[in-house]
Every structure is written in C-alpha cells, then in structure tokens.
Write a protein that holds these residues in place. Structure first.
Motif, PDB file in Angstrom:
ATOM      1  N   VAL A   1      48.914  25.831  30.361  1.00  0.00           N
ATOM      2  CA  VAL A   1      48.918  25.050  31.597  1.00  0.00           C
ATOM      3  C   VAL A   1      50.084  24.076  31.518  1.00  0.00           C
ATOM      4  O   VAL A   1      50.179  23.275  30.598  1.00  0.00           O
ATOM      5  CB  VAL A   1      47.595  24.286  31.796  1.00  0.00           C
ATOM      6  N   LEU A   2      50.993  24.172  32.476  1.00  0.00           N
ATOM      7  CA  LEU A   2      52.174  23.317  32.495  1.00  0.00           C
ATOM      8  C   LEU A   2      51.978  22.074  33.338  1.00  0.00           C
ATOM      9  O   LEU A   2      52.423  20.992  32.974  1.00  0.00           O
ATOM     10  CB  LEU A   2      53.385  24.101  33.000  1.00  0.00           C
ATOM     11  N   MET A   3      51.337  22.234  34.479  1.00  0.00           N
ATOM     12  CA  MET A   3      51.176  21.081  35.365  1.00  0.00           C
ATOM     13  C   MET A   3      50.169  21.380  36.465  1.00  0.00           C
ATOM     14  O   MET A   3      49.800  22.532  36.698  1.00  0.00           O
ATOM     15  CB  MET A   3      52.505  20.672  35.987  1.00  0.00           C
TER      16      MET A   3
ATOM     17  N   HIS B   1      65.077  21.972  35.330  1.00  0.00           N
ATOM     18  CA  HIS B   1      63.909  22.639  34.751  1.00  0.00           C
ATOM     19  C   HIS B   1      63.217  23.481  35.831  1.00  0.00           C
ATOM     20  O   HIS B   1      62.090  23.222  36.223  1.00  0.00           O
ATOM     21  CB  HIS B   1      62.932  21.627  34.171  1.00  0.00           C
ATOM     22  N   ILE B   2      63.915  24.494  36.287  1.00  0.00           N
ATOM     23  CA  ILE B   2      63.445  25.357  37.375  1.00  0.00           C
ATOM     24  C   ILE B   2      62.237  26.170  36.918  1.00  0.00           C
ATOM     25  O   ILE B   2      62.205  26.683  35.805  1.00  0.00           O
ATOM     26  CB  ILE B   2      64.565  26.332  37.821  1.00  0.00           C
ATOM     27  N   GLN B   3      61.247  26.285  37.801  1.00  0.00           N
ATOM     28  CA  GLN B   3      60.106  27.159  37.561  1.00  0.00           C
ATOM     29  C   GLN B   3      60.295  28.406  38.430  1.00  0.00           C
ATOM     30  O   GLN B   3      60.171  28.346  39.650  1.00  0.00           O
ATOM     31  CB  GLN B   3      58.793  26.461  37.919  1.00  0.00           C
ATOM     32  N   THR B   4      60.599  29.531  37.771  1.00  0.00           N
ATOM     33  CA  THR B   4      60.755  30.807  38.476  1.00  0.00           C
ATOM     34  C   THR B   4      59.382  31.461  38.572  1.00  0.00           C
ATOM     35  O   THR B   4      58.723  31.706  37.551  1.00  0.00           O
ATOM     36  CB  THR B   4      61.735  31.724  37.731  1.00  0.00           C
ATOM     37  N   VAL B   5      58.963  31.761  39.788  1.00  0.00           N
ATOM     38  CA  VAL B   5      57.626  32.290  40.022  1.00  0.00           C
ATOM     39  C   VAL B   5      57.565  33.772  39.650  1.00  0.00           C
ATOM     40  O   VAL B   5      58.368  34.578  40.105  1.00  0.00           O
ATOM     41  CB  VAL B   5      57.213  32.089  41.497  1.00  0.00           C
ATOM     42  N   VAL B   6      56.574  34.100  38.822  1.00  0.00           N
ATOM     43  CA  VAL B   6      56.288  35.479  38.446  1.00  0.00           C
ATOM     44  C   VAL B   6      55.158  36.024  39.316  1.00  0.00           C
ATOM     45  O   VAL B   6      55.181  37.172  39.738  1.00  0.00           O
ATOM     46  CB  VAL B   6      55.916  35.567  36.946  1.00  0.00           C
TER      47      VAL B   6
ATOM     48  N   ARG C   1      65.533  23.443  30.006  1.00  0.00           N
ATOM     49  CA  ARG C   1      65.060  22.977  28.704  1.00  0.00           C
ATOM     50  C   ARG C   1      63.637  23.408  28.371  1.00  0.00           C
ATOM     51  O   ARG C   1      63.031  22.861  27.462  1.00  0.00           O
ATOM     52  CB  ARG C   1      65.166  21.462  28.638  1.00  0.00           C
ATOM     53  N   GLN C   2      63.066  24.318  29.105  1.00  0.00           N
ATOM     54  CA  GLN C   2      61.710  24.803  28.830  1.00  0.00           C
ATOM     55  C   GLN C   2      60.678  23.685  28.901  1.00  0.00           C
ATOM     56  O   GLN C   2      59.779  23.594  28.070  1.00  0.00           O
ATOM     57  CB  GLN C   2      61.650  25.510  27.472  1.00  0.00           C
ATOM     58  N   ALA C   3      60.811  22.837  29.904  1.00  0.00           N
ATOM     59  CA  ALA C   3      59.888  21.716  30.085  1.00  0.00           C
ATOM     60  C   ALA C   3      59.459  21.639  31.542  1.00  0.00           C
ATOM     61  O   ALA C   3      60.192  22.042  32.438  1.00  0.00           O
ATOM     62  CB  ALA C   3      60.556  20.414  29.664  1.00  0.00           C
ATOM     63  N   SER C   4      58.261  21.100  31.737  1.00  0.00           N
ATOM     64  CA  SER C   4      57.768  20.889  33.092  1.00  0.00           C
ATOM     65  C   SER C   4      57.373  19.454  33.368  1.00  0.00           C
ATOM     66  O   SER C   4      57.085  19.102  34.494  1.00  0.00           O
ATOM     67  CB  SER C   4      56.549  21.784  33.357  1.00  0.00           C
TER      68      SER C   4
ATOM     69  N   GLY D   1      56.561  16.283  19.942  1.00  0.00           N
ATOM     70  CA  GLY D   1      57.905  15.840  20.282  1.00  0.00           C
ATOM     71  C   GLY D   1      58.262  16.200  21.703  1.00  0.00           C
ATOM     72  O   GLY D   1      57.736  17.149  22.275  1.00  0.00           O
ATOM     73  N   LYS D   2      59.161  15.427  22.246  1.00  0.00           N
ATOM     74  CA  LYS D   2      59.632  15.691  23.601  1.00  0.00           C
ATOM     75  C   LYS D   2      60.716  16.764  23.580  1.00  0.00           C
ATOM     76  O   LYS D   2      61.475  16.868  22.630  1.00  0.00           O
ATOM     77  CB  LYS D   2      60.177  14.413  24.234  1.00  0.00           C
ATOM     78  N   VAL D   3      60.784  17.528  24.645  1.00  0.00           N
ATOM     79  CA  VAL D   3      61.788  18.572  24.803  1.00  0.00           C
ATOM     80  C   VAL D   3      63.110  17.956  25.261  1.00  0.00           C
ATOM     81  O   VAL D   3      64.177  18.474  24.975  1.00  0.00           O
ATOM     82  CB  VAL D   3      61.297  19.647  25.800  1.00  0.00           C
ATOM     83  N   PHE D   4      63.025  16.844  25.998  1.00  0.00           N
ATOM     84  CA  PHE D   4      64.226  16.170  26.495  1.00  0.00           C
ATOM     85  C   PHE D   4      63.952  14.686  26.646  1.00  0.00           C
ATOM     86  O   PHE D   4      62.802  14.247  26.646  1.00  0.00           O
ATOM     87  CB  PHE D   4      64.701  16.783  27.821  1.00  0.00           C
ATOM     88  N   ASP D   5      65.021  13.918  26.773  1.00  0.00           N
ATOM     89  CA  ASP D   5      64.947  12.480  26.987  1.00  0.00           C
ATOM     90  C   ASP D   5      65.013  12.222  28.494  1.00  0.00           C
ATOM     91  O   ASP D   5      66.053  12.456  29.126  1.00  0.00           O
ATOM     92  CB  ASP D   5      66.110  11.785  26.273  1.00  0.00           C
ATOM     93  N   PRO D   6      63.910  11.758  29.101  1.00  0.00           N
ATOM     94  CA  PRO D   6      63.899  11.548  30.547  1.00  0.00           C
ATOM     95  C   PRO D   6      65.004  10.619  31.052  1.00  0.00           C
ATOM     96  O   PRO D   6      65.526  10.830  32.149  1.00  0.00           O
ATOM     97  CB  PRO D   6      62.521  10.933  30.810  1.00  0.00           C
ATOM     98  N   SER D   7      65.393   9.615  30.272  1.00  0.00           N
ATOM     99  CA  SER D   7      66.430   8.689  30.741  1.00  0.00           C
ATOM    100  C   SER D   7      67.781   9.384  30.891  1.00  0.00           C
ATOM    101  O   SER D   7      68.590   9.002  31.735  1.00  0.00           O
ATOM    102  CB  SER D   7      66.551   7.489  29.811  1.00  0.00           C
ATOM    103  N   GLU D   8      68.024  10.428  30.093  1.00  0.00           N
ATOM    104  CA  GLU D   8      69.272  11.192  30.224  1.00  0.00           C
ATOM    105  C   GLU D   8      69.277  12.051  31.482  1.00  0.00           C
ATOM    106  O   GLU D   8      70.320  12.306  32.065  1.00  0.00           O
ATOM    107  CB  GLU D   8      69.487  12.076  29.001  1.00  0.00           C
TER     108      GLU D   8
END
Length: 166
Positions: free
Chosen positions: A51-53, A90-95, A115-118, A148-155
């Motif tokens: 579950v991503l979101m 961080h595009i979500q491509t619908v399957v 970055r494989q994050a949602s 751990g985080k996949v990315f730094d939100p501030s960036e």
C-alpha cells in the motif's frame, strides 16, 4: 500551474446510477462521489502489493487518470487537482484501476517512476509506521517500519507549503 479541478474535460465517462443491480453487477462505470464530490482511492504497488497511499479523486481526477494512465488526485489541503509526480517526478503509472462493489472507492495498482517513492515526507509508502500498544501502556506508540527515506523532501519541494494540516 495550479488547477482548480473544474477545468479540463467537459465530458463524462460515467453513467448515471440507475439501480443496485447496475451498480453492483453491471458493466457501466457509475462511481458514487461523496457530498464533497470526492471518491476514496487506495493506491498499491502493482508488483509487490504494498500500500503506497490513500488519496481522493474528484470526477476530473478520475477522468484524467483513466485517460492518461497516470494517477491524478484531488488535494483536499490545497483544494486543487494534483498530478502525482508533477512536481517531484514520482509519477505513478497506472497498471490497473478497480472499483469496489458499490462503486464508492477506487483501487489503483501502479508502478513508480522516479525515486520509487509515493510519500511527500520522503518515504516509499505513506504507511511507513506501525501502531504499537499493550495494556501496560497508557497510549499507543508508533514505530517506523521504513528505516530510511528515499529522498529529501526539502530538495524536491523547497519552501512549498507542507500539505499536512494540523
């Protein structure tokens, strides 16, 4: 560019809700949007099932998701249409898109680009904590299941307002 969710398409893929049989057993898409014009959407990773979101869609977001094959949502905090990954990449491509039995909830199965994050907080999934409780505790506590985080939100987001509302 902000989108108020009112522009875009003036067509509708959606059928009127005529009967319980049509809604539950028929072949027509007749979603039931709530009194705010929204429908709940659960989003999972198409391969892992993670579950991503959980998000919300208005009619325009659901239409754009169907047409484009990329997830669009309605941001309740910003009150605007939101193309997932439009800012972050961080595009979500619908399957696959599924709708539940009474057509008042949508399930997106997606693959992630970028970055494989949602999660806007920087984790892969918005569900990065678990609730812990036992009778000896006065209140439940949270534990991180993603370490751990996949990315730094501030960036990614800079000084853009945080969508979390207190």
């Amino acid at each position: 560019m902000a989108d108020d969710g009112q522009s875009g398409t003036d067509r509708s893929f959606f059928s009127d809700r005529i009967s319980i049989e049509q809604v539950e057993e028929g072949h027509t898409l007749a979603p039931k949007f709530d009194s705010s014009g929204l429908i709940t959407c659960v989003t999972t990773h198409a391969d892992s099932g993670e579950v991503l979101m959980l998000g919300y869609m208005n009619e325009d977001a659901l239409t754009r998701t169907i047409e484009s094959g990329e997830a669009h949502y309605w941001s309740r905090s910003r009150q605007q249409l939101w193309h997932k990954g439009g800012t972050s990449g961080h595009i979500q491509t619908v399957v696959e898109i599924r709708i539940d039995d009474d057509q008042d909830a949508v399930w997106l199965r997606v693959r992630l680009r970028g970055r494989q994050a949602s999660c806007h907080v920087g984790y892969r999934s918005c569900f990065y904590r678990t609730i812990n409780w036992n009778k000896a505790q006065s209140a439940p506590t949270l534990s991180f299941i993603e370490t751990g985080k996949v990315f730094d939100p501030s960036e990614i987001y800079g000084d853009a307002p945080n969508p979390t509302i207190l």
